[in-house]
Motif scaffolding. Sequence first.
Motif, PDB file in Angstrom:
ATOM      1  N   THR A 158       0.823  -1.200   0.000  1.00 16.78           N
ATOM      2  CA  THR A 158       0.000   0.000   0.000  1.00 16.78           C
ATOM      3  C   THR A 158       0.871   1.271   0.000  1.00 16.78           C
ATOM      4  OG1 THR A 158      -0.022  -0.051   2.403  1.00 16.78           O
ATOM      5  CG2 THR A 158      -1.813  -1.178   1.296  1.00 16.78           C
ATOM      6  N   PHE A 159       0.212   2.472   0.081  1.00 18.65           N
ATOM      7  CA  PHE A 159       0.957   3.724   0.029  1.00 18.65           C
ATOM      8  C   PHE A 159       0.985   4.385   1.404  1.00 18.65           C
ATOM      9  CE2 PHE A 159      -0.960   3.018  -4.169  1.00 18.65           C
ATOM     10  CZ  PHE A 159       0.193   2.984  -4.937  1.00 18.65           C
ATOM     11  N   ASP A 160       2.071   5.136   1.659  1.00 13.99           N
ATOM     12  CA  ASP A 160       2.158   5.868   2.924  1.00 13.99           C
ATOM     13  C   ASP A 160       1.521   7.247   2.769  1.00 13.99           C
ATOM     14  OD1 ASP A 160       3.986   7.520   1.628  1.00 13.99           O
ATOM     15  OD2 ASP A 160       5.738   6.697   2.657  1.00 13.99           O
ATOM     16  N   GLU A 161       1.671   8.085   3.820  1.00 14.55           N
ATOM     17  CA  GLU A 161       0.978   9.378   3.820  1.00 14.55           C
ATOM     18  C   GLU A 161       1.489  10.321   2.738  1.00 14.55           C
ATOM     19  OE1 GLU A 161       4.481   9.598   6.605  1.00 14.55           O
ATOM     20  OE2 GLU A 161       2.841   8.187   6.219  1.00 14.55           O
ATOM     21  N   SER A 162       2.671  10.014   2.185  1.00 17.82           N
ATOM     22  CA  SER A 162       3.201  10.846   1.099  1.00 17.82           C
ATOM     23  C   SER A 162       2.982  10.217  -0.270  1.00 17.82           C
ATOM     24  CB  SER A 162       4.702  11.093   1.322  1.00 17.82           C
ATOM     25  OG  SER A 162       4.926  11.741   2.553  1.00 17.82           O
ATOM     26  N   GLY A 163       2.269   9.106  -0.286  1.00 13.42           N
ATOM     27  CA  GLY A 163       2.013   8.433  -1.556  1.00 13.42           C
ATOM     28  C   GLY A 163       3.118   7.509  -2.007  1.00 13.42           C
ATOM     29  N   ASN A 164       4.087   7.230  -1.125  1.00 20.36           N
ATOM     30  CA  ASN A 164       5.176   6.326  -1.486  1.00 20.36           C
ATOM     31  C   ASN A 164       4.726   4.876  -1.307  1.00 20.36           C
ATOM     32  OD1 ASN A 164       7.073   8.465  -1.896  1.00 20.36           O
ATOM     33  ND2 ASN A 164       7.222   8.677   0.331  1.00 20.36           N
ATOM     34  N   PRO A 165       5.198   3.998  -2.181  1.00 17.54           N
ATOM     35  CA  PRO A 165       4.797   2.592  -2.053  1.00 17.54           C
ATOM     36  C   PRO A 165       5.499   1.921  -0.879  1.00 17.54           C
ATOM     37  CG  PRO A 165       6.401   2.838  -3.806  1.00 17.54           C
ATOM     38  CD  PRO A 165       6.074   4.225  -3.334  1.00 17.54           C
ATOM     39  N   GLN A 166       5.071   0.721  -0.575  1.00 17.46           N
ATOM     40  CA  GLN A 166       5.674  -0.055   0.499  1.00 17.46           C
ATOM     41  C   GLN A 166       7.181  -0.179   0.288  1.00 17.46           C
ATOM     42  OE1 GLN A 166       5.818  -4.719   1.931  1.00 17.46           O
ATOM     43  NE2 GLN A 166       3.926  -4.011   0.968  1.00 17.46           N
ATOM     44  N   PRO A 167       7.990   0.146   1.290  1.00 16.54           N
ATOM     45  CA  PRO A 167       9.443  -0.002   1.131  1.00 16.54           C
ATOM     46  C   PRO A 167       9.835  -1.475   1.116  1.00 16.54           C
ATOM     47  CG  PRO A 167       8.928   0.552   3.403  1.00 16.54           C
ATOM     48  CD  PRO A 167       7.636   0.633   2.639  1.00 16.54           C
ATOM     49  N   LYS A 216      12.525  -7.323  -0.521  1.00 21.04           N
ATOM     50  CA  LYS A 216      11.225  -7.818  -0.969  1.00 21.04           C
ATOM     51  C   LYS A 216      10.108  -6.936  -0.414  1.00 21.04           C
ATOM     52  CE  LYS A 216      13.024 -12.532  -0.518  1.00 21.04           C
ATOM     53  NZ  LYS A 216      14.233 -12.185   0.252  1.00 21.04           N
ATOM     54  N   ARG A 217       8.909  -7.088  -0.993  1.00 20.95           N
ATOM     55  CA  ARG A 217       7.702  -6.488  -0.435  1.00 20.95           C
ATOM     56  C   ARG A 217       6.787  -7.618   0.021  1.00 20.95           C
ATOM     57  NH1 ARG A 217       8.975  -3.266  -4.946  1.00 20.95           N
ATOM     58  NH2 ARG A 217       9.469  -1.115  -4.372  1.00 20.95           N
ATOM     59  N   TYR A 218       5.878  -7.290   0.966  1.00 19.80           N
ATOM     60  CA  TYR A 218       5.140  -8.365   1.625  1.00 19.80           C
ATOM     61  C   TYR A 218       3.647  -8.091   1.743  1.00 19.80           C
ATOM     62  CZ  TYR A 218       9.671 -10.194   3.123  1.00 19.80           C
ATOM     63  OH  TYR A 218      10.940 -10.722   3.148  1.00 19.80           O
ATOM     64  N   LEU A 219       2.893  -9.185   1.833  1.00 16.94           N
ATOM     65  CA  LEU A 219       1.525  -9.180   2.320  1.00 16.94           C
ATOM     66  C   LEU A 219       1.553  -9.645   3.771  1.00 16.94           C
ATOM     67  CD1 LEU A 219      -0.192 -11.054  -0.659  1.00 16.94           C
ATOM     68  CD2 LEU A 219      -0.261  -8.593  -0.225  1.00 16.94           C
ATOM     69  N   HIS A 220       0.600  -9.157   4.595  1.00 14.50           N
ATOM     70  CA  HIS A 220       0.541  -9.613   5.976  1.00 14.50           C
ATOM     71  C   HIS A 220      -0.573 -10.633   6.101  1.00 14.50           C
ATOM     72  CE1 HIS A 220       0.748  -8.492  10.536  1.00 14.50           C
ATOM     73  NE2 HIS A 220       1.126  -9.720  10.275  1.00 14.50           N
ATOM     74  N   LEU A 221      -0.199 -11.908   6.166  1.00 14.83           N
ATOM     75  CA  LEU A 221      -1.153 -13.000   6.309  1.00 14.83           C
ATOM     76  C   LEU A 221      -1.241 -13.407   7.783  1.00 14.83           C
ATOM     77  CD1 LEU A 221      -0.168 -15.174   3.200  1.00 14.83           C
ATOM     78  CD2 LEU A 221      -1.723 -13.231   3.318  1.00 14.83           C
ATOM     79  N   THR A 222      -1.884 -14.531   8.041  1.00 10.84           N
ATOM     80  CA  THR A 222      -2.057 -14.998   9.414  1.00 10.84           C
ATOM     81  C   THR A 222      -0.716 -15.347  10.041  1.00 10.84           C
ATOM     82  OG1 THR A 222      -4.176 -15.942   8.754  1.00 10.84           O
ATOM     83  CG2 THR A 222      -3.268 -16.658  10.859  1.00 10.84           C
ATOM     84  N   GLU A 223      -0.465 -14.810  11.228  1.00  6.36           N
ATOM     85  CA  GLU A 223       0.777 -15.090  11.950  1.00  6.36           C
ATOM     86  C   GLU A 223       0.707 -16.466  12.619  1.00  6.36           C
ATOM     87  OE1 GLU A 223       0.620 -11.970  14.766  1.00  6.36           O
ATOM     88  OE2 GLU A 223       1.140 -10.378  13.341  1.00  6.36           O
ATOM     89  N   ASP A 224       1.859 -17.013  12.896  1.00  8.15           N
ATOM     90  CA  ASP A 224       1.925 -18.251  13.665  1.00  8.15           C
ATOM     91  C   ASP A 224       1.373 -17.998  15.063  1.00  8.15           C
ATOM     92  OD1 ASP A 224       3.201 -20.311  15.489  1.00  8.15           O
ATOM     93  OD2 ASP A 224       3.954 -21.028  13.562  1.00  8.15           O
ATOM     94  N   ILE A 225       0.597 -18.937  15.602  1.00 12.10           N
ATOM     95  CA  ILE A 225      -0.030 -18.747  16.907  1.00 12.10           C
ATOM     96  C   ILE A 225       1.012 -18.581  18.011  1.00 12.10           C
ATOM     97  CG2 ILE A 225      -0.244 -21.236  17.359  1.00 12.10           C
ATOM     98  CD1 ILE A 225      -2.902 -20.585  18.783  1.00 12.10           C
ATOM     99  N   HIS A 226       2.167 -19.204  17.854  1.00 16.14           N
ATOM    100  CA  HIS A 226       3.227 -19.050  18.858  1.00 16.14           C
ATOM    101  C   HIS A 226       3.756 -17.613  18.856  1.00 16.14           C
ATOM    102  CE1 HIS A 226       3.137 -23.354  17.790  1.00 16.14           C
ATOM    103  NE2 HIS A 226       3.396 -23.557  19.061  1.00 16.14           N
TER     104      HIS A 226
END
Length: 788
Positions: A307-316, A321-331
């Motif tokens: 996604t974009f930050d408050e200045s319109g810059n893309p994800q660093p 690499k760039r990432y999606l945030h999926l389900t974390e490990d329960i531990h």
Amino acid sequence: MKFIYLPVLLITISYSNSCLKCHSGIEDIRDPKSKMMQEILDIAERAGAEGNSCIVCHGGNPNEENKTKAHSGTLKYFLNHKGPKEFYPSPTSQWININTCGVCHIEQVEAQWSSLMNTEAGKIHGALWGFGAKEGYQHYMSNYDLNNTHKRLGTELYREYMRDLERKEPQAFPKYMQTIPKAPTANEIEKDPSLAVYTYLRQECLRCHTGGKGRSRRGDYRGVGCASCHIPYSNGGFYEGNDSSIPKNKRGHLLTHQIQSSRKVKVTIHNINYSGIPVETCTTCHNRGKRIGVSYQGLMETEYKATFDESGNPQPKLHTKRYLHLTEDIHYTKGMLCQDCHTSSDMHGDSFMVGANLGAVEIECQDCHGTTEKYPWELPLGYSDEFSRKEREGEPRGVTKTLADYLKKGAVPKDIGDGFLVTARGNPMPKATKHGDKIIIYLSSGKDITLTPLKALKEQKKLSKKALIAMDKIKAHNSKLECYTCHATWAPQCYGCHVKIDYSNGNQNPDYLEASKFHDIHGNTGERNLKEFLIDGKVTETRSYLRWENPALSINGEGRVSPTIPGCQTTITVIGKDGKALLQNHIFKIPNVEGAGEEGQNAITMSQVQPHTISKESRSCESCHISKKALGMGIEGGRYFSDQSRDTIIDLMSPDREILPKRVDTQISAIPNLKYDYSVMVDKSGTQVQTVDNHWKLANPLPKEIREKLDREGICLSCHRDIPDGDLAISEMNHISNMLSLEIDNRTHKEILNKNLKISAWIQILLLSIGAWLFLGVLFWWSRKRKK
């Protein structure tokens, strides 16, 4: 003045520390009141530098005010280092840490050389396999020349267990290792393009070993040697402490001059106190290959910038690499750090060489959770770690109250209850203790977790019906599967690793392995000046496609069904010095291995994995039992992809697919040896079409008998081929349900199936019983008749 605890005297010591004249404000490496710091002060006093604790690790001359003279080696050292102790700006470097960390932690310092984090033997073997299996199934290539020269760490039970494992899998437990060959020149590549693997390894793959600092990119900053884990570095690599002599606007520095390790070691930064080693320290390296570090945090690689930050810059980019945030490990969600499960042997090594991580990791899920039938301490040694297709049986492993002395240097809980739990291989787990039928895990963060094993949950009727069916009623799930086969929510799947090594136009890039070996007595490595270590070639990597849904299944080296993802699916392009391809989208074929004959098996590899994406909710029954992918036959049976062994040209065409223009480009270049989609392990006839693990003897695709037991595809047709206009009775039932406007939803459908199964079973039992009674009656009548 050996053990000084009084604050007033500590103030006196700080003034007597001449290093602080330049490094004023620098953080204490450890709490001055800690036992470790008191021992450091004691060593300094015996070395004739009372109060000057810095010299114990950094060396140098504390009696000089001139920087050059102060950073010189004139101090006599008197423990296991003979002669003057030099100045060590990086005292944790494995090249010299025998003289620093090794003074107190000799076991870990000696073990570091043979650990996988240093040799990278598994990673090297995987790459060599993809370029034609240059060491076969053996694992003797490493970052360094090595022999098993030290005594193996661990209990006698553990050592005997490992000796047995070495006898079973000698190819993965080498007696010696040798450094991989030097990188080839552009001229040598013209004669043998497969030598490009050494360029690939040295420029790209071998940046993460603990002998060097690696690449200076966001998320990759870390120390060298022990500091790789035990000194905090932020993603940005900026120093945020109070030493005025360390620049705060220059990347590549530690976050704070403090050691991070166990729960008893507190680190303070910006008024925040923490203990343990943050997960992000581990992901500095564990973000490639099987990606278990970032997956544990719920991060899945993506090609997109949103996604974009408050200045319109893309994800660093993080770790490039760039990432999606999926389900974390329960531990991870519960606050558990990597070290809360993994033992000292898992991380530091046990002083013996091993070829791949399945041989190095000694823990299993059941070591803490047990099974629905047995508590962890009731299980035999080797349970779920069989390296056999047969479930391990034997005497209960019990618990222990004994720890090796070197483990006592870490945090040991005061209340160990009935004793420490024991790993599948026979070592104590210092953080996990038995208290009746409960387990208390003392986390590195300082938090304590009370764990109820599965057997107790079953006895307390706290397991759902679904859980009882999967784990208790279906015995094969416990005896033949890894726990994470069902409980891994997702797994990263990067299909097709397209590697280009370009030797044209005088391309040169750093040899990270050679740079890390160029060290001096001060602990500096050549990575400070990578331009001095340039070798021919430039490596570029890309993928065919990324997925994360339920992974495929296969048999791992332990003999159990395991999640399976793309490993080194290297599809290789080598550009010669004249700019022309010596190899183009090439997949090597290796004869007489992995189920293939002389024609050879594709050297692209699928690898078993513990994805580190665990949740209480398991994957559904259907995700395995009606899935071609789960069987190893590819995503939807591999039906989505067209023939990848032919060029794809897209332009103006006639209805008969004749290309109309004369000047056209190839849209997708052919991969000649790829007859199936990268996700296919076995074809419809059951023939293996790519490598499935190249480390362990038992690792293979699911065999035919398991695929046949697993497969329930098309089961709907077994009933619905007669509905609505087949069998008379079924048609009548269907007609009645329509007349009554009954809605057959999923729940009702399950109830009908369950009812029908029970009715059918009872009818068949009754019929069999009637038949048996009739047979006995006739037999009785016949015998009576004969007697008359």
